[in-house]
Design a protein around this motif. Structure first.
Motif, PDB file in Angstrom:
ATOM      1  N   GLN A  79      36.058 -12.260  -9.493  1.00 28.37           N
ATOM      2  CA  GLN A  79      34.832 -11.479  -9.339  1.00 28.37           C
ATOM      3  C   GLN A  79      33.804 -11.874 -10.388  1.00 28.37           C
ATOM      4  O   GLN A  79      32.607 -12.012 -10.086  1.00 28.37           O
ATOM      5  CB  GLN A  79      35.141  -9.989  -9.437  1.00 28.37           C
ATOM      6  N   ALA A  80      34.259 -12.076 -11.620  1.00 28.87           N
ATOM      7  CA  ALA A  80      33.341 -12.466 -12.686  1.00 28.87           C
ATOM      8  C   ALA A  80      32.696 -13.814 -12.395  1.00 28.87           C
ATOM      9  O   ALA A  80      31.506 -14.024 -12.653  1.00 28.87           O
ATOM     10  CB  ALA A  80      34.076 -12.511 -14.023  1.00 28.87           C
ATOM     11  N   LYS A  81      33.491 -14.726 -11.829  1.00 28.42           N
ATOM     12  CA  LYS A  81      32.977 -16.065 -11.539  1.00 28.42           C
ATOM     13  C   LYS A  81      32.195 -16.137 -10.233  1.00 28.42           C
ATOM     14  O   LYS A  81      31.686 -17.204  -9.884  1.00 28.42           O
ATOM     15  CB  LYS A  81      34.135 -17.070 -11.519  1.00 28.42           C
ATOM     16  N   SER A  82      32.090 -15.005  -9.521  1.00 26.16           N
ATOM     17  CA  SER A  82      31.263 -14.963  -8.306  1.00 26.16           C
ATOM     18  C   SER A  82      30.027 -14.103  -8.532  1.00 26.16           C
ATOM     19  O   SER A  82      29.439 -13.583  -7.583  1.00 26.16           O
ATOM     20  CB  SER A  82      32.074 -14.423  -7.122  1.00 26.16           C
ATOM     21  N   SER A  83      29.642 -13.965  -9.805  1.00 24.49           N
ATOM     22  CA  SER A  83      28.492 -13.131 -10.178  1.00 24.49           C
ATOM     23  C   SER A  83      27.340 -13.978 -10.697  1.00 24.49           C
ATOM     24  O   SER A  83      27.555 -15.014 -11.334  1.00 24.49           O
ATOM     25  CB  SER A  83      28.906 -12.135 -11.267  1.00 24.49           C
ATOM     26  N   ILE A  84      26.130 -13.512 -10.437  1.00 20.15           N
ATOM     27  CA  ILE A  84      24.931 -14.171 -10.952  1.00 20.15           C
ATOM     28  C   ILE A  84      24.069 -13.136 -11.665  1.00 20.15           C
ATOM     29  O   ILE A  84      24.198 -11.933 -11.440  1.00 20.15           O
ATOM     30  CB  ILE A  84      24.102 -14.850  -9.833  1.00 20.15           C
ATOM     31  N   ARG A  85      23.199 -13.619 -12.546  1.00 20.29           N
ATOM     32  CA  ARG A  85      22.272 -12.737 -13.255  1.00 20.29           C
ATOM     33  C   ARG A  85      20.842 -13.155 -12.934  1.00 20.29           C
ATOM     34  O   ARG A  85      20.470 -14.317 -13.097  1.00 20.29           O
ATOM     35  CB  ARG A  85      22.501 -12.817 -14.762  1.00 20.29           C
ATOM     36  N   LEU A  86      20.056 -12.198 -12.468  1.00 18.14           N
ATOM     37  CA  LEU A  86      18.643 -12.423 -12.194  1.00 18.14           C
ATOM     38  C   LEU A  86      17.836 -11.638 -13.219  1.00 18.14           C
ATOM     39  O   LEU A  86      18.020 -10.428 -13.369  1.00 18.14           O
ATOM     40  CB  LEU A  86      18.276 -11.954 -10.781  1.00 18.14           C
ATOM     41  N   GLY A  87      16.944 -12.322 -13.934  1.00 15.54           N
ATOM     42  CA  GLY A  87      16.119 -11.668 -14.932  1.00 15.54           C
ATOM     43  C   GLY A  87      14.650 -11.929 -14.660  1.00 15.54           C
ATOM     44  O   GLY A  87      14.246 -13.062 -14.425  1.00 15.54           O
ATOM     45  N   PHE A  88      13.850 -10.883 -14.688  1.00 17.41           N
ATOM     46  CA  PHE A  88      12.420 -11.030 -14.390  1.00 17.41           C
ATOM     47  C   PHE A  88      11.616 -10.115 -15.299  1.00 17.41           C
ATOM     48  O   PHE A  88      12.157  -9.210 -15.952  1.00 17.41           O
ATOM     49  CB  PHE A  88      12.126 -10.736 -12.919  1.00 17.41           C
ATOM     50  N   GLY A  89      10.305 -10.359 -15.353  1.00 13.58           N
ATOM     51  CA  GLY A  89       9.481  -9.571 -16.262  1.00 13.58           C
ATOM     52  C   GLY A  89       8.004  -9.789 -16.048  1.00 13.58           C
ATOM     53  O   GLY A  89       7.549 -10.021 -14.933  1.00 13.58           O
ATOM     54  N   ARG A  90       7.274  -9.765 -17.148  1.00 11.47           N
ATOM     55  CA  ARG A  90       5.808  -9.696 -17.129  1.00 11.47           C
ATOM     56  C   ARG A  90       5.140 -10.721 -16.218  1.00 11.47           C
ATOM     57  O   ARG A  90       4.206 -10.410 -15.480  1.00 11.47           O
ATOM     58  CB  ARG A  90       5.275  -9.867 -18.557  1.00 11.47           C
ATOM     59  N   TYR A  91       5.603 -11.959 -16.253  1.00 17.45           N
ATOM     60  CA  TYR A  91       4.907 -13.023 -15.535  1.00 17.45           C
ATOM     61  C   TYR A  91       5.553 -13.374 -14.193  1.00 17.45           C
ATOM     62  O   TYR A  91       5.147 -14.342 -13.547  1.00 17.45           O
ATOM     63  CB  TYR A  91       4.809 -14.268 -16.419  1.00 17.45           C
ATOM     64  N   THR A  92       6.534 -12.587 -13.757  1.00 16.61           N
ATOM     65  CA  THR A  92       7.150 -12.801 -12.445  1.00 16.61           C
ATOM     66  C   THR A  92       6.295 -12.116 -11.386  1.00 16.61           C
ATOM     67  O   THR A  92       5.906 -10.958 -11.546  1.00 16.61           O
ATOM     68  CB  THR A  92       8.564 -12.193 -12.393  1.00 16.61           C
ATOM     69  N   THR A  93       6.022 -12.821 -10.292  1.00 16.15           N
ATOM     70  CA  THR A  93       5.265 -12.211  -9.205  1.00 16.15           C
ATOM     71  C   THR A  93       6.212 -11.766  -8.092  1.00 16.15           C
ATOM     72  O   THR A  93       7.336 -12.278  -7.969  1.00 16.15           O
ATOM     73  CB  THR A  93       4.232 -13.189  -8.616  1.00 16.15           C
ATOM     74  N   LEU A  94       5.733 -10.839  -7.293  1.00 16.64           N
ATOM     75  CA  LEU A  94       6.529 -10.365  -6.160  1.00 16.64           C
ATOM     76  C   LEU A  94       6.797 -11.511  -5.193  1.00 16.64           C
ATOM     77  O   LEU A  94       7.907 -11.635  -4.647  1.00 16.64           O
ATOM     78  CB  LEU A  94       5.791  -9.223  -5.455  1.00 16.64           C
ATOM     79  N   GLU A  95       5.816 -12.358  -4.990  1.00 13.91           N
ATOM     80  CA  GLU A  95       5.997 -13.495  -4.084  1.00 13.91           C
ATOM     81  C   GLU A  95       7.096 -14.425  -4.586  1.00 13.91           C
ATOM     82  O   GLU A  95       7.929 -14.890  -3.804  1.00 13.91           O
ATOM     83  CB  GLU A  95       4.681 -14.268  -3.947  1.00 13.91           C
ATOM     84  N   GLN A  96       7.119 -14.695  -5.878  1.00 14.91           N
ATOM     85  CA  GLN A  96       8.168 -15.541  -6.449  1.00 14.91           C
ATOM     86  C   GLN A  96       9.542 -14.938  -6.222  1.00 14.91           C
ATOM     87  O   GLN A  96      10.490 -15.636  -5.860  1.00 14.91           O
ATOM     88  CB  GLN A  96       7.927 -15.730  -7.943  1.00 14.91           C
ATOM     89  N   LEU A  97       9.654 -13.636  -6.435  1.00 22.27           N
ATOM     90  CA  LEU A  97      10.929 -12.962  -6.248  1.00 22.27           C
ATOM     91  C   LEU A  97      11.389 -13.063  -4.800  1.00 22.27           C
ATOM     92  O   LEU A  97      12.569 -13.333  -4.519  1.00 22.27           O
ATOM     93  CB  LEU A  97      10.796 -11.489  -6.663  1.00 22.27           C
ATOM     94  N   ALA A 108      35.292  -6.994 -19.351  1.00 23.75           N
ATOM     95  CA  ALA A 108      35.405  -5.718 -20.063  1.00 23.75           C
ATOM     96  C   ALA A 108      35.118  -4.521 -19.158  1.00 23.75           C
ATOM     97  O   ALA A 108      35.630  -3.422 -19.401  1.00 23.75           O
ATOM     98  CB  ALA A 108      34.459  -5.702 -21.261  1.00 23.75           C
ATOM     99  N   ILE A 109      34.309  -4.720 -18.109  1.00 26.52           N
ATOM    100  CA  ILE A 109      34.045  -3.600 -17.193  1.00 26.52           C
ATOM    101  C   ILE A 109      35.018  -3.587 -16.012  1.00 26.52           C
ATOM    102  O   ILE A 109      34.831  -2.830 -15.055  1.00 26.52           O
ATOM    103  CB  ILE A 109      32.583  -3.593 -16.691  1.00 26.52           C
ATOM    104  N   GLY A 110      36.050  -4.420 -16.081  1.00 23.42           N
ATOM    105  CA  GLY A 110      37.133  -4.338 -15.116  1.00 23.42           C
ATOM    106  C   GLY A 110      37.126  -5.339 -13.991  1.00 23.42           C
ATOM    107  O   GLY A 110      37.962  -5.271 -13.087  1.00 23.42           O
ATOM    108  N   LEU A 111      36.219  -6.306 -14.016  1.00 18.39           N
ATOM    109  CA  LEU A 111      36.196  -7.301 -12.950  1.00 18.39           C
ATOM    110  C   LEU A 111      37.312  -8.328 -13.165  1.00 18.39           C
ATOM    111  O   LEU A 111      37.680  -8.644 -14.292  1.00 18.39           O
ATOM    112  CB  LEU A 111      34.848  -8.019 -12.908  1.00 18.39           C
ATOM    113  N   SER A 112      37.834  -8.832 -12.061  1.00 17.59           N
ATOM    114  CA  SER A 112      38.819  -9.908 -12.131  1.00 17.59           C
ATOM    115  C   SER A 112      38.113 -11.211 -12.478  1.00 17.59           C
ATOM    116  O   SER A 112      36.875 -11.306 -12.428  1.00 17.59           O
ATOM    117  CB  SER A 112      39.520 -10.059 -10.784  1.00 17.59           C
TER     118      SER A 112
END
Length: 358
Positions: free
Chosen positions: A324-342, A317-321
């Motif tokens: 391109q869509a199949k070469s994308s990943i999603r990274l989600g982080f929050g309260r319990y994620t540490t900088l070291e883990q990232l 919907a945002i115009g990716l082929s």
């Protein structure tokens, strides 16, 4: 193991777990009561439900009521199906399937387009017979924040109701400007199996699950005091920690953008929840990447559609082929994620991508 899939679900908060245990059986064996029973055990369980309802309601605007459901999907179905018959339902092209599929099943769906930045602006027409407009506040795949207050105004100008899927926003940013708002406990460190629909005062809905008339006649079925108590505890904690959690996420996002500097960001750079980074490298084989990064939990898109094999409808919907869509990943982080883990996760992911020559 490093968990970077906060949009799929979040780790259960210890406070939520502790709140749930009391209403499974409790230390004195009195916590298992049915909250719809008139005796003492039932009244105790009902009181726990109402105490949690107040905590969940505290993250919504004033002037509405909270209806507990089994999930946000159920809440969205109650809002869309229960708010009327006939007329068109206008939904953004990047809505969750719970909204898109439900609107299409009614045969009255009208799709609102989005920009390449992933935003659905109000400079587009809606059908003359529109009865409901649905635009999610924070997109679950690319994290873009939508102008929901503007859409609420547009809905009012067209004598339509406005529904927000706030699953990814609730407990993280202010949720406002709507007639109905759907949320889920497990996206803010509560338990799975419980959600809620906030309904503005004066709006009547038709029951969609019949058989007992619980939840003010709008949702039949025995409520789970344990799940709802966990939801309430998670909501109260989110309200208390909202600023601290947001600051932590901002710090993680800033570092992640450095660690993944040679990846392309999908969606708006600024109008987004920064705990969601949807990134791509053209030519990347994401299935191979995930296989080689088994100790890092991340996603190639929505967990709800992970087995379809189709490219993401949001990225399309945002115009990716398709590529391109199949070469994308999603990274989600929050309260319990540490900088070291990232940092460790970034090293593993970048090394595996480098092995592919991209």
């Amino acid at each position: 193991m490093i968990y970077l899939d906060y949009q799929a679900t979040t780790p259960l908060a210890p406070e939520a777990r502790d709140a749930m245990l009391r209403w499974l059986d409790g230390p004195d064996g009195t916590g298992f009561g049915n909250p719809h029973s008139p005796h003492k055990f039932g009244r105790m369980a009902a009181a726990a439900v109402e105490a949690a309802r107040d905590k969940v309601a505290a993250l919504f605007p004033p002037g509405g009521r909270v209806i507990f459901t089994g999930s946000a999907t159920e809440a969205l179905n109650l809002a869309i199906r229960g708010s009327g018959k006939g007329g068109s339902v206008s939904v953004s092209a990047i809505e969750h399937a719970a909204v898109l599929d439900t609107a299409e099943a009614l045969g009255t769906a009208h799709i609102l387009n989005v920009s390449k930045e992933g935003q659905c602006n109000t400079a587009q027409d809606v059908p003359n017979d529109v009865r409901l407009i649905a635009v999610m506040q924070v997109n679950n795949e690319i994290g873009t924040i939508q102008p929901t207050i503007d859409w609420h105004r547009k809905a009012k100008a067209n004598n339509a109701l406005f529904l927000i899927d706030a699953v990814q926003a609730y407990g993280k940013i202010e949720v406002t400007g709507a007639d109905m708002i759907a949320v889920s406990a497990h996206k803010l460190h509560g338990p799975k199996g419980v959600g809620a629909l906030w309904v503005r005062d004066g709006i009547a809905l038709e029951e969609q699950i019949t058989g007992g008339g619980q939840e003010a006649g709008l949702r039949s079925g025995t409520l789970s005091p344990a799940l709802i108590a966990g939801f309430g505890a998670a909501a109260a904690l989110a309200k208390e920690r909202m600023e601290a959690d947001a600051a932590h996420v901002e710090a993680l996002c800033g570092r992640a953008r450095e660690l993944f500097a040679d990846w392309t960001l999908n969606g708006s750079e600024d109008a987004r929840w920064h705990g969601n980074l949807n990134l791509r490298k053209d030519g990347l084989d994401v299935n191979r990447l995930m296989s080689e990064c088994r100790n890092v939990m991340f996603s190639a898109g929505s967990a709800c559609a992970s087995g379809s094999g189709r490219p993401s409808h949001v990225l399309k919907a945002i115009g990716l082929s398709d590529k391109q869509a199949k070469s994308s990943i999603r990274l989600g982080f929050g309260r319990y994620t540490t900088l070291e883990q990232l940092e460790v996760a970034a090293q593993i992911i970048n090394a595996a991508a480098g092995d592919q020559g991209v």
